[in-house]
Scaffold this motif. Sequence first.
Motif, PDB file in Angstrom:
ATOM      1  N   ASN A  23       0.837  -1.198   0.000  1.00 23.10           N
ATOM      2  CA  ASN A  23       0.000   0.000   0.000  1.00 23.10           C
ATOM      3  C   ASN A  23       0.879   1.258   0.000  1.00 23.10           C
ATOM      4  O   ASN A  23       1.459   1.623   1.026  1.00 23.10           O
ATOM      5  CB  ASN A  23      -0.931  -0.029   1.215  1.00 23.10           C
ATOM      6  CG  ASN A  23      -2.050   0.993   1.085  1.00 23.10           C
ATOM      7  OD1 ASN A  23      -2.193   1.653   0.051  1.00 23.10           O
ATOM      8  ND2 ASN A  23      -2.836   1.127   2.137  1.00 23.10           N
ATOM      9  N   PRO A  24       1.008   1.934  -1.149  1.00 22.53           N
ATOM     10  CA  PRO A  24       1.967   3.038  -1.283  1.00 22.53           C
ATOM     11  C   PRO A  24       1.615   4.288  -0.466  1.00 22.53           C
ATOM     12  O   PRO A  24       0.482   4.448  -0.028  1.00 22.53           O
ATOM     13  CB  PRO A  24       1.917   3.354  -2.774  1.00 22.53           C
ATOM     14  CG  PRO A  24       0.617   2.828  -3.262  1.00 22.53           C
ATOM     15  CD  PRO A  24       0.264   1.672  -2.394  1.00 22.53           C
TER      16      PRO A  24
ATOM     17  N   LEU B 214       5.562   0.278  -7.168  1.00 18.77           N
ATOM     18  CA  LEU B 214       4.938   0.734  -8.426  1.00 18.77           C
ATOM     19  C   LEU B 214       5.867   1.740  -9.123  1.00 18.77           C
ATOM     20  O   LEU B 214       6.721   2.357  -8.480  1.00 18.77           O
ATOM     21  CB  LEU B 214       3.593   1.413  -8.132  1.00 18.77           C
ATOM     22  CG  LEU B 214       2.525   0.553  -7.459  1.00 18.77           C
ATOM     23  CD1 LEU B 214       1.342   1.413  -7.034  1.00 18.77           C
ATOM     24  CD2 LEU B 214       2.068  -0.533  -8.421  1.00 18.77           C
TER      25      LEU B 214
ATOM     26  N   THR C 182       4.837   4.455 -10.258  1.00 16.05           N
ATOM     27  CA  THR C 182       4.148   5.743 -10.121  1.00 16.05           C
ATOM     28  C   THR C 182       4.406   6.311  -8.726  1.00 16.05           C
ATOM     29  O   THR C 182       4.951   5.624  -7.863  1.00 16.05           O
ATOM     30  CB  THR C 182       2.634   5.543 -10.301  1.00 16.05           C
ATOM     31  OG1 THR C 182       2.208   4.540  -9.379  1.00 16.05           O
ATOM     32  CG2 THR C 182       2.292   5.140 -11.719  1.00 16.05           C
TER      33      THR C 182
ATOM     34  N   ALA D 218       4.097  10.365   3.588  1.00 17.35           N
ATOM     35  CA  ALA D 218       3.271  10.295   4.788  1.00 17.35           C
ATOM     36  C   ALA D 218       1.906   9.698   4.523  1.00 17.35           C
ATOM     37  O   ALA D 218       1.092  10.291   3.826  1.00 17.35           O
ATOM     38  CB  ALA D 218       3.107  11.693   5.392  1.00 17.35           C
TER      39      ALA D 218
ATOM     40  N   GLU E 136      -9.245  11.943   4.413  1.00 14.84           N
ATOM     41  CA  GLU E 136      -8.018  12.028   3.637  1.00 14.84           C
ATOM     42  C   GLU E 136      -8.263  12.662   2.274  1.00 14.84           C
ATOM     43  O   GLU E 136      -9.405  12.742   1.812  1.00 14.84           O
ATOM     44  CB  GLU E 136      -7.378  10.646   3.448  1.00 14.84           C
ATOM     45  CG  GLU E 136      -7.198   9.829   4.703  1.00 14.84           C
ATOM     46  CD  GLU E 136      -8.410   8.983   5.008  1.00 14.84           C
ATOM     47  OE1 GLU E 136      -9.525   9.347   4.593  1.00 14.84           O
ATOM     48  OE2 GLU E 136      -8.233   7.947   5.676  1.00 14.84           O
TER      49      GLU E 136
ATOM     50  N   VAL F 201      -7.787  11.427  -4.245  1.00 13.76           N
ATOM     51  CA  VAL F 201      -6.673  10.874  -5.036  1.00 13.76           C
ATOM     52  C   VAL F 201      -7.142  10.612  -6.465  1.00 13.76           C
ATOM     53  O   VAL F 201      -8.153   9.938  -6.667  1.00 13.76           O
ATOM     54  CB  VAL F 201      -6.138   9.550  -4.429  1.00 13.76           C
ATOM     55  CG1 VAL F 201      -5.022   8.967  -5.297  1.00 13.76           C
ATOM     56  CG2 VAL F 201      -5.650   9.750  -2.998  1.00 13.76           C
TER      57      VAL F 201
ATOM     58  N   ARG G 206      -9.874   7.876  -5.014  1.00 14.15           N
ATOM     59  CA  ARG G 206     -10.392   8.035  -3.645  1.00 14.15           C
ATOM     60  C   ARG G 206     -11.020   9.418  -3.548  1.00 14.15           C
ATOM     61  O   ARG G 206     -10.344  10.410  -3.784  1.00 14.15           O
ATOM     62  CB  ARG G 206      -9.253   7.898  -2.629  1.00 14.15           C
ATOM     63  CG  ARG G 206      -9.742   8.060  -1.193  1.00 14.15           C
ATOM     64  CD  ARG G 206      -8.643   7.823  -0.172  1.00 14.15           C
ATOM     65  NE  ARG G 206      -7.681   8.905  -0.132  1.00 14.15           N
ATOM     66  CZ  ARG G 206      -6.603   8.917   0.642  1.00 14.15           C
ATOM     67  NH1 ARG G 206      -6.346   7.885   1.425  1.00 14.15           N
ATOM     68  NH2 ARG G 206      -5.785   9.941   0.621  1.00 14.15           N
TER      69      ARG G 206
ATOM     70  N   SER H  70      -5.869   1.579  -6.981  1.00 17.51           N
ATOM     71  CA  SER H  70      -5.380   2.141  -5.724  1.00 17.51           C
ATOM     72  C   SER H  70      -5.356   1.046  -4.666  1.00 17.51           C
ATOM     73  O   SER H  70      -6.396   0.647  -4.164  1.00 17.51           O
ATOM     74  CB  SER H  70      -6.286   3.279  -5.269  1.00 17.51           C
ATOM     75  OG  SER H  70      -5.779   3.823  -4.082  1.00 17.51           O
TER      76      SER H  70
ATOM     77  N   MET I 255      -7.585   0.896  -1.492  1.00 15.20           N
ATOM     78  CA  MET I 255      -9.033   0.707  -1.551  1.00 15.20           C
ATOM     79  C   MET I 255      -9.463  -0.752  -1.385  1.00 15.20           C
ATOM     80  O   MET I 255     -10.639  -1.043  -1.236  1.00 15.20           O
ATOM     81  CB  MET I 255      -9.572   1.255  -2.879  1.00 15.20           C
ATOM     82  CG  MET I 255      -9.616   2.757  -2.928  1.00 15.20           C
ATOM     83  SD  MET I 255     -10.913   3.425  -1.878  1.00 15.20           S
ATOM     84  CE  MET I 255      -9.981   4.542  -0.840  1.00 15.20           C
TER      85      MET I 255
HETATM   86  P1  AMP Z   1      -3.109   7.276   3.220  1.00 15.76           P
HETATM   87  O1  AMP Z   1      -2.016   8.255   3.076  1.00 15.76           O
HETATM   88  O2  AMP Z   1      -3.026   6.424   4.435  1.00 15.76           O
HETATM   89  O3  AMP Z   1      -4.379   8.011   3.090  1.00 15.76           O
HETATM   90  O4  AMP Z   1      -3.008   6.303   1.987  1.00 15.76           O
HETATM   91  C1  AMP Z   1      -2.600   6.741   0.705  1.00 15.76           C
HETATM   92  C2  AMP Z   1      -3.580   6.302  -0.332  1.00 15.76           C
HETATM   93  O5  AMP Z   1      -3.077   6.688  -1.612  1.00 15.76           O
HETATM   94  C3  AMP Z   1      -3.783   4.799  -0.374  1.00 15.76           C
HETATM   95  O6  AMP Z   1      -5.143   4.526  -0.641  1.00 15.76           O
HETATM   96  C4  AMP Z   1      -2.893   4.369  -1.527  1.00 15.76           C
HETATM   97  O7  AMP Z   1      -3.327   3.172  -2.119  1.00 15.76           O
HETATM   98  C5  AMP Z   1      -2.992   5.570  -2.479  1.00 15.76           C
HETATM   99  N1  AMP Z   1      -1.765   5.683  -3.294  1.00 15.76           N
HETATM  100  C6  AMP Z   1      -0.581   6.214  -2.925  1.00 15.76           C
HETATM  101  N2  AMP Z   1       0.325   6.103  -3.916  1.00 15.76           N
HETATM  102  C7  AMP Z   1      -0.289   5.488  -4.939  1.00 15.76           C
HETATM  103  C8  AMP Z   1       0.131   5.068  -6.241  1.00 15.76           C
HETATM  104  N3  AMP Z   1       1.366   5.281  -6.673  1.00 15.76           N
HETATM  105  N4  AMP Z   1      -0.792   4.450  -7.037  1.00 15.76           N
HETATM  106  C9  AMP Z   1      -2.049   4.231  -6.598  1.00 15.76           C
HETATM  107  N5  AMP Z   1      -2.501   4.603  -5.365  1.00 15.76           N
HETATM  108  C10 AMP Z   1      -1.636   5.212  -4.549  1.00 15.76           C
END
Ligand code: AMP
Length: 335
Positions: free
Chosen positions: A59-60, A112, A114, A137, A176, A179, A191, A225, A228
């Motif tokens: 989970n990035p 990833l 990205t 973060a 949050e 996204v 998101r 993502s 999710m």
């Molecule tokens: P949080 O910071 O705890 O709200 O989590 C970050 C959210 O951004 C998570 O749902 C991740 O899956 C999403 N996210 C962060 N980087 C990427 C990425 N490179 N590709 C897809 N989703 C990402």
Amino acid sequence: MLTKRLKADKEGIEQAAKILKKGGIVAIPTETVYGLAASAYDENAVKKVFSAKGRPQDNPLIVHIADIDSLNTIAKDIPDSAYKAAKRFWPGPFTMILKRTEKIPASVSAGLDTVAVRMPSDETAREIIKLSVPLAAPSANTSGKPSPTKAQYVIDDLDGKIDAVVISGVCEVGVESTVITLVTNPPRLLRPGAVTAEELREVFPDIVVDGAVLAEPKKGEKVFSPGMKYKHYAPKTETYLVEGNSEQFVQFVNSKENAAAVCFDDEEGKITLPKLCYGTAVDEATLAHSVFSVLRKADDLGVESIFVHAPSKSGVGLAVYNRLIRAAAFRVIKL
Ligand code: AMP
Ligand code: MG
């Protein structure tokens, strides 16, 4: 480890920046929720974030910047539309996924190619970034629990596991960031957050809302993502999301036993069960502001089940609905 309590003043901000530059991890306030920050350039510090939270390795994290010039250090092949969106929504609760540069370790993006980037509007967060480096973060909660909208919730989850927490007020937005990914064509809303789908369409007329926003991804389905696909934000008590008008909701919950209601403010007087109110239905921003704190308090009610009155799916309501459906493990009751 002793977790230092820092104030959100000049001295606290300087101390936080110093710890972060040395590879430590610090919980910082942002306008969305508190974030658990590490230098986005420091692989080892980033690993500490995953382990303090118990976050799944796939989970990035989101990289937080304080000025637009940092963007091309972190991301490459940036389309013009990204700059247009940055101008419109930054600083603010808005994250874009772009191609990652070599400067950002793969662990930030869970391998990833990205990277997710956002510029927060919270002054304390921005000052800390300016005095240190871009910060990777995620939310500063234990993985799976509701995101922390107050420093006390960070302490409840992570005391002794992180180097410091910067104590500021209650987060203004409460959910949050929005996204989106610009790596797909057309762009995709992954998101929902306080920057709404309606606002996004003004910059990205062809943006599509990813299926995972309102439904559980099916086994084997491509997940854009990773965040999710997890059950999230959940109280320990079995939680249900209930759709219906006020009269229907009140009648439904009043027929239940060993249960509690999470309701709108104007329903409080009519509900005979233990209850927590989370704002007014017509002003979805009030619901976003309180939703996580209500989910944190829900277990204290000591009941068997919790019934939450679902918000509308328009405006910021979509973000609140998205969090609640996960808190309820996709158990939705339609009245
Ligand atoms: P949080 O910071 O705890 O709200 O989590 C970050 C959210 O951004 C998570 O749902 C991740 O899956 C999403 N996210 C962060 N980087 C990427 C990425 N490179 N590709 C897809 N989703 C990402
Ligand atoms: Mg999170």
